[in-house]
Design an enzyme around this catalytic site. Structure first.
Site, PDB file in Angstrom:
ATOM      1  N   ASP A  28     105.854  11.237 -18.073  1.00  0.00           N
ATOM      2  CA  ASP A  28     105.130  10.401 -17.797  1.00  0.00           C
ATOM      3  C   ASP A  28     103.688  10.664 -18.150  1.00  0.00           C
ATOM      4  O   ASP A  28     102.653  10.179 -17.273  1.00  0.00           O
ATOM      5  CB  ASP A  28     105.246  10.098 -16.099  1.00  0.00           C
ATOM      6  CG  ASP A  28     106.792   9.613 -15.897  1.00  0.00           C
ATOM      7  OD1 ASP A  28     107.007   8.479 -16.133  1.00  0.00           O
ATOM      8  OD2 ASP A  28     107.477  10.292 -15.334  1.00  0.00           O
TER       9      ASP A  28
ATOM     10  N   HIS B 106     113.283   7.658 -20.457  1.00  0.00           N
ATOM     11  CA  HIS B 106     114.512   7.630 -19.631  1.00  0.00           C
ATOM     12  C   HIS B 106     115.899   7.932 -20.688  1.00  0.00           C
ATOM     13  O   HIS B 106     116.830   7.781 -20.350  1.00  0.00           O
ATOM     14  CB  HIS B 106     114.895   6.655 -18.649  1.00  0.00           C
ATOM     15  CG  HIS B 106     113.842   6.730 -17.346  1.00  0.00           C
ATOM     16  ND1 HIS B 106     114.104   5.991 -16.480  1.00  0.00           N
ATOM     17  CD2 HIS B 106     112.936   7.679 -17.219  1.00  0.00           C
ATOM     18  CE1 HIS B 106     113.280   6.476 -15.434  1.00  0.00           C
ATOM     19  NE2 HIS B 106     112.483   7.293 -15.947  1.00  0.00           N
TER      20      HIS B 106
ATOM     21  N   ASP C   9     104.328   2.828 -16.964  1.00  0.00           N
ATOM     22  CA  ASP C   9     105.075   3.748 -15.906  1.00  0.00           C
ATOM     23  C   ASP C   9     104.519   5.151 -16.250  1.00  0.00           C
ATOM     24  O   ASP C   9     105.209   5.791 -16.922  1.00  0.00           O
ATOM     25  CB  ASP C   9     106.238   3.543 -15.774  1.00  0.00           C
ATOM     26  CG  ASP C   9     107.092   4.806 -14.781  1.00  0.00           C
ATOM     27  OD1 ASP C   9     106.147   5.235 -13.929  1.00  0.00           O
ATOM     28  OD2 ASP C   9     108.226   4.476 -14.588  1.00  0.00           O
TER      29      ASP C   9
ATOM     30  N   GLU D 230     117.043   0.134 -13.399  1.00  0.00           N
ATOM     31  CA  GLU D 230     116.474   1.015 -14.338  1.00  0.00           C
ATOM     32  C   GLU D 230     117.296   2.293 -14.185  1.00  0.00           C
ATOM     33  O   GLU D 230     117.553   3.011 -13.363  1.00  0.00           O
ATOM     34  CB  GLU D 230     115.005   1.354 -13.701  1.00  0.00           C
ATOM     35  CG  GLU D 230     114.293   2.449 -14.532  1.00  0.00           C
ATOM     36  CD  GLU D 230     112.944   2.559 -14.052  1.00  0.00           C
ATOM     37  OE1 GLU D 230     112.677   2.232 -13.170  1.00  0.00           O
ATOM     38  OE2 GLU D 230     112.387   3.591 -14.911  1.00  0.00           O
TER      39      GLU D 230
ATOM     40  N   TRP E 203     115.167   1.664  -8.959  1.00  0.00           N
ATOM     41  CA  TRP E 203     115.320   2.606  -9.740  1.00  0.00           C
ATOM     42  C   TRP E 203     115.627   4.067  -8.508  1.00  0.00           C
ATOM     43  O   TRP E 203     114.965   3.917  -7.491  1.00  0.00           O
ATOM     44  CB  TRP E 203     113.996   3.429 -10.537  1.00  0.00           C
ATOM     45  CG  TRP E 203     114.303   4.868 -10.807  1.00  0.00           C
ATOM     46  CD1 TRP E 203     115.172   5.256 -11.927  1.00  0.00           C
ATOM     47  CD2 TRP E 203     113.891   6.152 -10.350  1.00  0.00           C
ATOM     48  NE1 TRP E 203     115.093   6.427 -11.733  1.00  0.00           N
ATOM     49  CE2 TRP E 203     114.479   6.956 -11.062  1.00  0.00           C
ATOM     50  CE3 TRP E 203     113.120   6.374  -9.165  1.00  0.00           C
ATOM     51  CZ2 TRP E 203     114.273   8.379 -10.592  1.00  0.00           C
ATOM     52  CZ3 TRP E 203     112.795   7.659  -8.753  1.00  0.00           C
ATOM     53  CH2 TRP E 203     113.426   8.890  -9.491  1.00  0.00           C
TER      54      TRP E 203
ATOM     55  N   HIS F  65     109.555  -0.427 -18.884  1.00  0.00           N
ATOM     56  CA  HIS F  65     108.657   0.638 -18.530  1.00  0.00           C
ATOM     57  C   HIS F  65     107.919   1.603 -19.534  1.00  0.00           C
ATOM     58  O   HIS F  65     108.593   2.434 -20.134  1.00  0.00           O
ATOM     59  CB  HIS F  65     109.112   1.424 -17.565  1.00  0.00           C
ATOM     60  CG  HIS F  65     109.179   1.161 -15.912  1.00  0.00           C
ATOM     61  ND1 HIS F  65     109.558   1.778 -14.921  1.00  0.00           N
ATOM     62  CD2 HIS F  65     108.887  -0.258 -15.573  1.00  0.00           C
ATOM     63  CE1 HIS F  65     109.576   1.109 -13.714  1.00  0.00           C
ATOM     64  NE2 HIS F  65     109.337  -0.241 -14.209  1.00  0.00           N
TER      65      HIS F  65
ATOM     66  N   ASP G 217     111.014  13.568 -19.243  1.00  0.00           N
ATOM     67  CA  ASP G 217     110.235  12.575 -18.729  1.00  0.00           C
ATOM     68  C   ASP G 217     108.983  12.749 -17.878  1.00  0.00           C
ATOM     69  O   ASP G 217     108.772  12.684 -16.976  1.00  0.00           O
ATOM     70  CB  ASP G 217     111.350  11.684 -17.737  1.00  0.00           C
ATOM     71  CG  ASP G 217     110.788  10.576 -16.961  1.00  0.00           C
ATOM     72  OD1 ASP G 217     110.159   9.840 -17.669  1.00  0.00           O
ATOM     73  OD2 ASP G 217     111.113  10.222 -15.857  1.00  0.00           O
TER      74      ASP G 217
ATOM     75  N   ASP H 105     113.091   2.361 -19.137  1.00  0.00           N
ATOM     76  CA  ASP H 105     111.745   3.152 -19.265  1.00  0.00           C
ATOM     77  C   ASP H 105     111.952   4.025 -20.595  1.00  0.00           C
ATOM     78  O   ASP H 105     112.967   4.492 -20.893  1.00  0.00           O
ATOM     79  CB  ASP H 105     112.028   3.925 -17.995  1.00  0.00           C
ATOM     80  CG  ASP H 105     110.871   4.767 -17.966  1.00  0.00           C
ATOM     81  OD1 ASP H 105     110.501   5.668 -18.684  1.00  0.00           O
ATOM     82  OD2 ASP H 105     110.226   4.791 -16.794  1.00  0.00           O
TER      83      ASP H 105
ATOM     84  N   LYS I 153     118.403   6.001 -16.263  1.00  0.00           N
ATOM     85  CA  LYS I 153     117.907   7.298 -16.595  1.00  0.00           C
ATOM     86  C   LYS I 153     118.607   8.454 -17.075  1.00  0.00           C
ATOM     87  O   LYS I 153     119.954   8.215 -16.695  1.00  0.00           O
ATOM     88  CB  LYS I 153     117.099   7.967 -15.320  1.00  0.00           C
ATOM     89  CG  LYS I 153     116.146   9.012 -15.455  1.00  0.00           C
ATOM     90  CD  LYS I 153     115.005   9.118 -14.417  1.00  0.00           C
ATOM     91  CE  LYS I 153     114.205  10.603 -14.708  1.00  0.00           C
ATOM     92  NZ  LYS I 153     112.970  10.560 -13.902  1.00  0.00           N
TER      93      LYS I 153
HETATM   94  C1  RNT Z   1     111.193   7.369 -12.282  1.00  0.00           C
HETATM   95  C2  RNT Z   1     111.062   5.938 -12.826  1.00  0.00           C
HETATM   96  C3  RNT Z   1     110.434   4.878 -11.820  1.00  0.00           C
HETATM   97  C4  RNT Z   1     109.356   5.718 -11.386  1.00  0.00           C
HETATM   98  C5  RNT Z   1     108.618   4.426 -10.320  1.00  0.00           C
HETATM   99  C6  RNT Z   1     107.528   5.293  -9.369  1.00  0.00           C
HETATM  100  O1  RNT Z   1     111.808   8.077 -13.476  1.00  0.00           O
HETATM  101  O2  RNT Z   1     110.752   5.966 -14.053  1.00  0.00           O
HETATM  102  O3  RNT Z   1     110.161   3.793 -12.495  1.00  0.00           O
HETATM  103  O4  RNT Z   1     108.577   6.162 -12.117  1.00  0.00           O
HETATM  104  O5  RNT Z   1     109.479   4.023  -9.476  1.00  0.00           O
HETATM  105 ZN    ZN Z   2     110.121   3.910 -14.951  1.00  0.00          ZN
END
Ligand code: RNT
Ligand code: ZN
Length: 444
Positions: free
Chosen positions: A297, A263, A327, A227, A186, A287, A295, A260, A229
């Site tokens: 998290d 994302h 994640d 990955e 990523w 993720h 995003d 993810d 985004k």
């Molecule tokens: C970031 C991505 C990635 C990170 C990790 C820490 O937006 O989701 O996967 O969260 O690599």
């Molecule tokens: Zn991620």
């Protein structure tokens, strides 16, 4: 018969009545190993230098709850505690910044398998497997917002070297654990405002990735994932590694795609993407996160998004091709609790999906009985999966096996107490100045 066994038997009968085999669902759940992210334990800081912290990369951690792991040893202790609160055996997803580098600073383009030998032997001792990630953020050479897509040849080659080495570390971990280690790429690369050379930067990224993947590692040792985004902080207008870019890349190069759940645009259903990409990809990485307006998290909870995602995973019939990583990173609450709650929520969503009468639902749908399909799905929402959800491996008398499911109600309370207890242990054992301030509410 204890209260709990009776509840379990009743739930089992309910499920049997609609054609669901509870024992089978539990066996399938037990076989699903989540890839638990190491970075919830220390707010994505890593251990390259004392007091390393997350910087840049378009992602952000908020909060200063006491008890953050400050060393590899502390992180391992916290991970062990977390694993004890979750039923089943799960993987650990490491970032390159979590190596054991010793007293001398080791830059990202110098990492070696030996820096992760301690993790490999710890994992062996725990009976778990590892996944790995290159770390292309929190570094001066990522400060201008570009890594593999940089037009500056020096920056670009630095990151190419890092990612190549991270892949070699993954292959080493795979050999050590006798099973493939998934390496995920990523990158934060993107721009705050509209660029004029969107295509140019994507061409650079494409070339860099091809260079990174020049070295082939056996798939039994490692597998590559990329990955995407939509946007990040400071990359609101444009992200080089967008969904379409990586979807094309993964399909043409035979790589795993990583979706993810944070994302995408908030109104997009990531669950819907699973069946859209699977026909073209041999394997998929997820993720699981909880975006809140962006995003963000947040810790995963049992909400519609996660439930639907897990339904799609189960319905695809491709469970063994879909790798489920977590994640999220929340520094406002106890971090061990954060891991445990998020992982258990994901498992509950998987169990709920495994307990659905898929055949019956399909018949209703294909027979045109759409209100029947809706009614059955609605009823399933309130059948208590709680009665069959396995307890974590607690005291030795309660191993995480079939017996555990019928354990007494008190054991569920014991779990909650265990989480709370770990919160207290953590809050008091790492007492430093920050902690004292937090606890006593003194602000400087
Ligand atoms: C970031 C991505 C990635 C990170 C990790 C820490 O937006 O989701 O996967 O969260 O690599
Ligand atoms: Zn991620």
């Amino acid at each position: 018969m204890s209260e709990m066994s009776r509840e379990y038997e009743i739930a089992k009968e309910h499920y049997e009545a609609v054609g669901v085999d509870v024992e089978e669902a539990l066996r399938e759940l037990e076989a699903i190993s989540l890839s638990i992210h190491c970075w919830q334990g220390d707010d994505v800081g890593g251990f390259e230098r004392p007091d390393s912290s997350l910087s840049g990369g378009g992602i952000q951690v908020t909060g200063n709850y006491p008890g953050k792991a400050r060393s590899v040893a502390e992180l391992r202790g916290d991970l062990e505690k977390m694993y004890s609160l979750i039923p089943g055996t799960h993987r650990l997803n490491l970032h390159a910044s979590y190596g054991e580098f010793g007293a001398r600073f080791v830059d990202r383009d110098r990492i070696e398998p030996e820096h992760f030998a301690g993790w490999a032997s710890w994992a062996k001792g725990q009976g778990i497997k590892l996944d790995f990630n290159c770390t292309c953020f929190s570094h001066p050479k990522a400060n201008d917002g570009f890594t593999l897509s940089s037009k500056d040849p020096a920056i670009r080659s630095f990151w190419i070297e890092h990612v190549k080495r991270a892949r070699a570390v993954s292959a080493y971990l795979g050999r050590e654990q006798n099973g493939s280690c998934i390496h995920n790429i990523w990158l934060p690369d993107g721009t705050k405002d509209y660029p004029v050379d969107r295509l140019g930067m994507r061409r650079v990224l494409e070339r860099s990735l091809d260079e990174v993947f020049e070295t082939e590692h056996p798939s039994g040792e490692m597998k590559d994932a990329v990955e995407s985004k939509l946007f990040g902080i400071g990359s609101e207008a444009y992200v080089v590694g967008s969904h379409e870019f990586y979807l094309g890349y993964a399909i043409t190069r035979g790589k795993l795609l990583c979706l993810d759940t944070g994302h995408f645009h908030p109104t997009e259903l990531v669950a819907d993407k699973v069946s859209a990409v699977l026909p073209f990809l041999p394997e998929l990485l997820l993720h699981v996160s909880r975006p809140m307006r962006w995003d963000s998290d947040h810790i995963v909870v049992l909400n519609d998004d996660v439930r639907m995602l897990c339904e799609e995973i189960v319905r695809s019939g491709r469970l063994s091709d879909i790798h489920i990583g977590l994640d999220f990173f929340d520094a406002t609450v106890n971090r061990i609790g954060a891991w445990a709650v998020g992982a258990r929520a994901t498992q509950k969503a998987l169990l709920a999906a495994l307990l659905q009468p898929q055949q019956r639902l399909l018949e209703l749908e294909e027979g045109g009985d759409l209100i029947g399909r809706l009614a059955l799905l609605e009823e399933l929402m309130v059948v208590a999966i709680d009665s069959v959800f396995p307890n974590p491996p607690g005291p030795p008398a309660l191993p995480c096996n079939l017996q555990v499911r019928v354990a007494h109600r008190d054991d569920r309370c014991a779990l909650i107490l265990k989480v709370l207890e770990s919160v207290q242990i953590r809050d008091t054992s790492r007492s430093d100045e920050t902690h004292a301030k937090c606890v006593h509410g003194i602000s400087s």
